[in-house]
Write a protein that holds these residues in place. Structure first.
Motif, PDB file in Angstrom:
ATOM      1  N   ARG A 190      32.512   9.125 -22.135  1.00 24.31           N
ATOM      2  CA  ARG A 190      32.379   9.839 -23.401  1.00 24.31           C
ATOM      3  C   ARG A 190      31.060  10.606 -23.337  1.00 24.31           C
ATOM      4  O   ARG A 190      30.030  10.053 -22.965  1.00 24.31           O
ATOM      5  CB  ARG A 190      32.336   8.809 -24.534  1.00 24.31           C
ATOM      6  CG  ARG A 190      32.296   9.437 -25.893  1.00 24.31           C
ATOM      7  CD  ARG A 190      32.172   8.358 -26.953  1.00 24.31           C
ATOM      8  NE  ARG A 190      30.987   8.686 -27.733  1.00 24.31           N
ATOM      9  CZ  ARG A 190      30.219   7.823 -28.319  1.00 24.31           C
ATOM     10  NH1 ARG A 190      30.459   6.551 -28.204  1.00 24.31           N
ATOM     11  NH2 ARG A 190      29.191   8.211 -29.023  1.00 24.31           N
ATOM     12  N   THR A 223      27.734  12.143 -24.672  1.00 22.24           N
ATOM     13  CA  THR A 223      26.866  11.783 -25.788  1.00 22.24           C
ATOM     14  C   THR A 223      25.436  12.168 -25.473  1.00 22.24           C
ATOM     15  O   THR A 223      25.087  12.422 -24.321  1.00 22.24           O
ATOM     16  CB  THR A 223      26.967  10.267 -26.094  1.00 22.24           C
ATOM     17  OG1 THR A 223      26.252   9.993 -27.294  1.00 22.24           O
ATOM     18  CG2 THR A 223      26.428   9.424 -24.958  1.00 22.24           C
ATOM     19  N   GLU A 241      21.432  11.016 -27.260  1.00 18.66           N
ATOM     20  CA  GLU A 241      20.792  10.221 -28.306  1.00 18.66           C
ATOM     21  C   GLU A 241      19.306  10.074 -28.038  1.00 18.66           C
ATOM     22  O   GLU A 241      18.879  10.040 -26.887  1.00 18.66           O
ATOM     23  CB  GLU A 241      21.389   8.810 -28.362  1.00 18.66           C
ATOM     24  CG  GLU A 241      22.859   8.750 -28.679  1.00 18.66           C
ATOM     25  CD  GLU A 241      23.403   7.328 -28.613  1.00 18.66           C
ATOM     26  OE1 GLU A 241      22.686   6.396 -29.042  1.00 18.66           O
ATOM     27  OE2 GLU A 241      24.531   7.172 -28.117  1.00 18.66           O
ATOM     28  N   ASP A 270      22.675  -0.207 -25.999  1.00 16.91           N
ATOM     29  CA  ASP A 270      23.876   0.362 -26.626  1.00 16.91           C
ATOM     30  C   ASP A 270      24.304   1.654 -25.927  1.00 16.91           C
ATOM     31  O   ASP A 270      25.492   1.878 -25.681  1.00 16.91           O
ATOM     32  CB  ASP A 270      23.632   0.640 -28.114  1.00 16.91           C
ATOM     33  CG  ASP A 270      23.468  -0.640 -28.927  1.00 16.91           C
ATOM     34  OD1 ASP A 270      23.835  -1.726 -28.415  1.00 16.91           O
ATOM     35  OD2 ASP A 270      22.950  -0.555 -30.058  1.00 16.91           O
ATOM     36  N   PHE A 271      23.320   2.495 -25.594  1.00 18.60           N
ATOM     37  CA  PHE A 271      23.617   3.742 -24.889  1.00 18.60           C
ATOM     38  C   PHE A 271      24.243   3.435 -23.527  1.00 18.60           C
ATOM     39  O   PHE A 271      25.237   4.059 -23.126  1.00 18.60           O
ATOM     40  CB  PHE A 271      22.334   4.572 -24.722  1.00 18.60           C
ATOM     41  CG  PHE A 271      22.508   5.822 -23.916  1.00 18.60           C
ATOM     42  CD1 PHE A 271      23.063   6.972 -24.472  1.00 18.60           C
ATOM     43  CD2 PHE A 271      22.114   5.875 -22.582  1.00 18.60           C
ATOM     44  CE1 PHE A 271      23.229   8.135 -23.723  1.00 18.60           C
ATOM     45  CE2 PHE A 271      22.265   7.026 -21.827  1.00 18.60           C
ATOM     46  CZ  PHE A 271      22.831   8.163 -22.400  1.00 18.60           C
ATOM     47  N   GLU A 302      25.945   0.828 -22.559  1.00 18.47           N
ATOM     48  CA  GLU A 302      27.314   0.334 -22.711  1.00 18.47           C
ATOM     49  C   GLU A 302      28.277   1.444 -23.119  1.00 18.47           C
ATOM     50  O   GLU A 302      29.450   1.419 -22.748  1.00 18.47           O
ATOM     51  CB  GLU A 302      27.330  -0.812 -23.734  1.00 18.47           C
ATOM     52  CG  GLU A 302      26.636  -2.062 -23.220  1.00 18.47           C
ATOM     53  CD  GLU A 302      26.447  -3.137 -24.286  1.00 18.47           C
ATOM     54  OE1 GLU A 302      26.908  -2.935 -25.442  1.00 18.47           O
ATOM     55  OE2 GLU A 302      25.840  -4.166 -23.967  1.00 18.47           O
ATOM     56  N   THR A 303      27.782   2.438 -23.845  1.00 18.72           N
ATOM     57  CA  THR A 303      28.626   3.561 -24.268  1.00 18.72           C
ATOM     58  C   THR A 303      28.999   4.458 -23.102  1.00 18.72           C
ATOM     59  O   THR A 303      30.150   4.866 -22.959  1.00 18.72           O
ATOM     60  CB  THR A 303      27.898   4.404 -25.346  1.00 18.72           C
ATOM     61  OG1 THR A 303      27.651   3.573 -26.476  1.00 18.72           O
ATOM     62  CG2 THR A 303      28.718   5.606 -25.760  1.00 18.72           C
ATOM     63  N   THR A 315      31.050   2.330 -19.623  1.00 19.93           N
ATOM     64  CA  THR A 315      31.971   1.302 -20.105  1.00 19.93           C
ATOM     65  C   THR A 315      32.690   0.564 -18.991  1.00 19.93           C
ATOM     66  O   THR A 315      32.947  -0.626 -19.099  1.00 19.93           O
ATOM     67  CB  THR A 315      33.012   1.916 -21.057  1.00 19.93           C
ATOM     68  OG1 THR A 315      33.659   2.992 -20.381  1.00 19.93           O
ATOM     69  CG2 THR A 315      32.368   2.423 -22.319  1.00 19.93           C
TER      70      THR A 315
END
Length: 197
Positions: free
Chosen positions: A92, A94, A96, A106-107, A109-110, A113
């Motif tokens: 995905r 992204t 951030e 969190d980043f 794991e995003t 994946t």
């Protein structure tokens, strides 16, 4: 009056002509010889002044403005790149601003994946960051049919842009590469209200 035998003079004349023509052909290397390129790969220098070692011609990619009047680019805001990876996996996309280690996790794991090893490396990239002084900016994006060789984080007003250097893609495209990069940015260099282009 001095006379010269033409048979004896030939080698000397030939040598003199060769030396003169050789000197003219080599040139003097002065600024009057025309424009000179510092890069050997045929690519223009990147905005950040970073050169790549890719042997093939390179191109640069930068996200276009999202609308309104163009804001001048103020330059690179990152202090260093703490993580850089190219892959053919399609995550995905992204981007951030990461304010602490939990947000880095969190980043990770995003964007990774299906790759636990990559996720661990991304999460570990923030281990040496002093979050009282700096933030991390993570960006995952497709680079099309060629893998990125370097990336720079640029600021134009409050807008952050990713500047990517990559080889010219092949005529046939068989896979879509992605870039995952994490920059460390001192808080004073980060725009007050960062937006992404």
């Amino acid at each position: 009056m001095l006379t010269v035998n033409p048979r004896k003079a030939s080698p000397v004349v030939v040598l003199a002509v060769v030396l003169v023509l050789g000197g003219v052909a080599c040139g003097s290397g002065s600024a009057d010889d025309g424009p000179r390129r510092d890069r050997t790969d045929g690519a223009p220098p990147s905005v950040s002044g970073t050169t790549t070692s890719a042997p093939t011609p390179t191109s640069t990619t930068e996200a276009p403005p999202t609308g309104g009047a163009a804001t001048p680019v103020t330059g690179s805001v990152a202090e260093r790149v703490v993580y850089f990876s190219t892959s053919v996996r399609a995550p995905r996309e992204t981007h951030e601003v990461l304010h602490d280690r939990g947000e880095v996790q969190d980043f990770a794991e995003t964007v990774a994946t299906s790759d636990a090893q990559a996720a661990a490396k991304i999460a570990a990239s923030g281990a040496a960051t002093d979050f009282a002084r700096s933030v991390l900016v993570g960006w995952a994006v497709s680079t099309g049919c060629s893998a990125a060789t370097s990336a720079t984080l640029l600021a134009a007003g409050d807008t952050l842009r990713l500047h990517v250097v990559q080889p010219k893609p092949p005529p046939e495209c068989f896979t879509d590469f992605r870039l995952t990069v994490v920059f460390e940015v001192p808080k004073e260099r980060l725009p007050a209200h960062p937006a992404f282009a």
